[in-house]
Motif scaffolding. Sequence first.
Motif, PDB file in Angstrom:
ATOM      1  N   HIS A  47      -1.925 -26.792  23.798  1.00 34.51           N
ATOM      2  CA  HIS A  47      -3.055 -25.856  23.810  1.00 34.51           C
ATOM      3  C   HIS A  47      -2.622 -24.417  24.109  1.00 34.51           C
ATOM      4  CE1 HIS A  47      -5.764 -29.362  23.769  1.00 34.51           C
ATOM      5  NE2 HIS A  47      -4.985 -29.877  24.706  1.00 34.51           N
ATOM      6  N   SER A  96     -12.791 -22.793  21.292  1.00 38.27           N
ATOM      7  CA  SER A  96     -11.970 -22.335  22.414  1.00 38.27           C
ATOM      8  C   SER A  96     -12.148 -20.854  22.707  1.00 38.27           C
ATOM      9  CB  SER A  96     -10.499 -22.634  22.136  1.00 38.27           C
ATOM     10  OG  SER A  96     -10.260 -24.023  22.129  1.00 38.27           O
ATOM     11  N   SER A 119      -6.450 -24.083  20.075  1.00 34.76           N
ATOM     12  CA  SER A 119      -6.382 -22.646  20.340  1.00 34.76           C
ATOM     13  C   SER A 119      -6.829 -21.857  19.110  1.00 34.76           C
ATOM     14  CB  SER A 119      -4.953 -22.254  20.708  1.00 34.76           C
ATOM     15  OG  SER A 119      -4.514 -22.973  21.837  1.00 34.76           O
ATOM     16  N   THR A 123      -3.603 -23.015  27.547  1.00 33.64           N
ATOM     17  CA  THR A 123      -4.960 -22.575  27.899  1.00 33.64           C
ATOM     18  C   THR A 123      -5.297 -22.854  29.365  1.00 33.64           C
ATOM     19  OG1 THR A 123      -5.641 -23.188  25.655  1.00 33.64           O
ATOM     20  CG2 THR A 123      -7.395 -22.768  27.250  1.00 33.64           C
ATOM     21  N   PRO A 176      -9.371 -27.731  29.753  1.00 32.39           N
ATOM     22  CA  PRO A 176     -10.669 -27.057  29.833  1.00 32.39           C
ATOM     23  C   PRO A 176     -11.242 -26.976  31.252  1.00 32.39           C
ATOM     24  CG  PRO A 176     -10.940 -29.297  29.044  1.00 32.39           C
ATOM     25  CD  PRO A 176      -9.460 -29.069  29.148  1.00 32.39           C
TER      26      PRO A 176
END
Length: 307
Positions: A209, A240, A235, A212, A182
Amino acid sequence: MCDDATASAGPRPFSSDEAASVCEVWQELGLPGLIDVHTHFMPKSVMDKVWAYFASAGPLVGREWPITYRADEDSRVATLQGFGVRAYSSLVYPHKPDMAEWLNGWAADFAAHHPDCLHTATFYPEESATGYVSKAIQRGTRVFKCHIQVGDYSPLDSLLDGVWSQIADSQVPVIIHCGSGPAPGRHTGVEPIRALLHRFPSLPLIVAHMGTPEYLEFLELAERYPNVRLDTTMSFTDFSEADAPYPKEALGRVRDIGDKILFGSDYPNIPYGYPHALEALIRLDLGDDWLRGAFHDNAAALFDVTN
């Protein structure tokens, strides 16, 4: 245990209604249960610090992030069992030297006392890494965890050469957090992983993820390298999608590599209920065969989950 009760809308975490709503998903698909490749069980002192970091919305988190399944270890294990999760991981990861081998010892003991847990291990770029990774493989580790963001190290560090070589030879999969979400780190992103795979093209990497937010770049690696897979952890969920939506034009490609997609939840460290992680994949409308692979069959084949 699971039953056939119909879950109410928005079931309360840890409730029987929630367990029923999760079970209904895999039962309707004709599956024997779920396999969740991305769950966290850690020594209590470490988990408490992780939860405190999430509560503080620290810079690696980047936003408010309440922990939905904050409970004692036995309750968290029982909840997964109630969901019908047949196999899960105890993803541990160090953020400094002289920590990984201790975590590996704890994770080995945890797996020994929890037969549904895939024996998990980790590593860090340090002189001792080659030795303790060799020991972990000999003792039956079934999956490694590598966290580039939290560990703040390059996967290309020469101290990891012996680690990657052994992993390529043994084909023990590595769940690797290497995307820049993140929050980006000094060594996150696709370029270090491209370079790593150029050196070790047979590495069995599971990109956490879906990579991401570098979705397309990591999707291309999964298409190109036979042993690169993607896990769905967080995801496609509302959480998200708000900050890093998956490009809809790429969903056809995700369907086409369906045998390389593995369900992961990040349980217990998720800011929503577990059923939403399942619904997020269902609403992609990629077909029941794709869902059966993601929720169970792909991981069952990879980790030889037969009982």
